[in-house]
Motif scaffolding. Structure first.
Motif, short mmCIF file in Angstrom:
data_model
loop_
_atom_site.label_atom_id
_atom_site.label_comp_id
_atom_site.label_asym_id
_atom_site.label_seq_id
_atom_site.Cartn_x
_atom_site.Cartn_y
_atom_site.Cartn_z
N HIS A 10 6.50 32.32 10.81
CA HIS A 10 6.01 31.26 9.92
C HIS A 10 7.18 30.57 9.21
N THR A 48 2.69 26.09 11.14
CA THR A 48 3.02 26.73 9.87
C THR A 48 1.79 26.89 9.00
N SER A 49 0.96 25.86 8.95
CA SER A 49 -0.26 25.92 8.14
C SER A 49 -1.21 27.01 8.65
N ALA A 52 0.18 30.54 8.05
CA ALA A 52 0.13 30.91 6.62
C ALA A 52 -1.18 31.60 6.28
N HIS A 65 -3.10 29.84 0.62
CA HIS A 65 -4.00 29.57 1.73
C HIS A 65 -4.69 28.22 1.55
N SER A 68 -2.29 25.58 2.50
CA SER A 68 -2.16 25.52 3.96
C SER A 68 -3.31 24.75 4.60
N SER A 106 4.04 21.02 1.14
CA SER A 106 4.72 22.09 1.87
C SER A 106 5.89 22.64 1.06
#
Length: 163
Positions: A10, A48-49, A52, A65, A68, A106
């Motif tokens: 991640h 990445t989202s 997460a 979360h 994300s 982000s």
């Protein structure tokens, strides 16, 4: 605190997303989804989202979360706008802004995690409420506002030059 394998993956993909966004900003004044840097930002931010969602320092669903999911939705909407509304139209304003918001959001967990972990053994911040984090995020927010205004002005000039 050690990172899990998912946490390492991640983080690595997240760094790629941030670097590609910065490179796209430097080259094009925006995250340009028609260029390689923009596409890398898009795909690495999606990854990445989603990764997460499998990470939790405190156990269970948390604010990270939510960030994300929101970031994922923003880049997805931006991508759909870029596909459906080709050319330099008013839709570019929304696309540029949503991608910029996704980038700024982000940076919030990035700053929090980095400042509470680095340097190892003596991090810059004791926790996420440390004033150094708030000051850094305020500075980044000011840059976000300035960058958004710059993108708006630049896009307006582009739109005016087209028939």
């Amino acid at each position: 605190m050690r990172l899990s394998n998912l946490g390492i993956f991640h983080t690595a993909i997240g760094v790629i997303a941030i670097l590609s966004a910065l490179l796209s900003f430097a080259r094009y004044g925006k995250i340009n989804l028609t260029k390689a840097t923009g596409k890398i930002y898009l795909y690495s931010t999606i990854i990445t989202s989603l990764t997460a969602l499998g990470i939790s320092k405190n156990g269970g669903f948390n604010a990270g979360h939510v960030f994300s999911i929101f970031i994922f939705i923003l880049v997805l909407i931006s991508f759909v706008i870029s596909l459906k509304k080709q050319g330099n139209t008013k839709a570019r304003y929304f696309e540029n802004f949503l991608l910029s918001v996704s980038f700024f959001l982000s940076l919030v967990p990035t700053v929090n995690e980095t400042f509470t972990r680095v340097p190892i053994g003596h991090p810059w911040a004791k926790n996420v409420t440390d004033p150094v984090i708030a000051k850094t995020l305020l500075f980044l927010f000011i840059l976000f506002i300035a960058g958004s205004i710059y993108q708006f002005i630049k896009q307006r000039k582009i739109n005016r030059t087209l028939p």
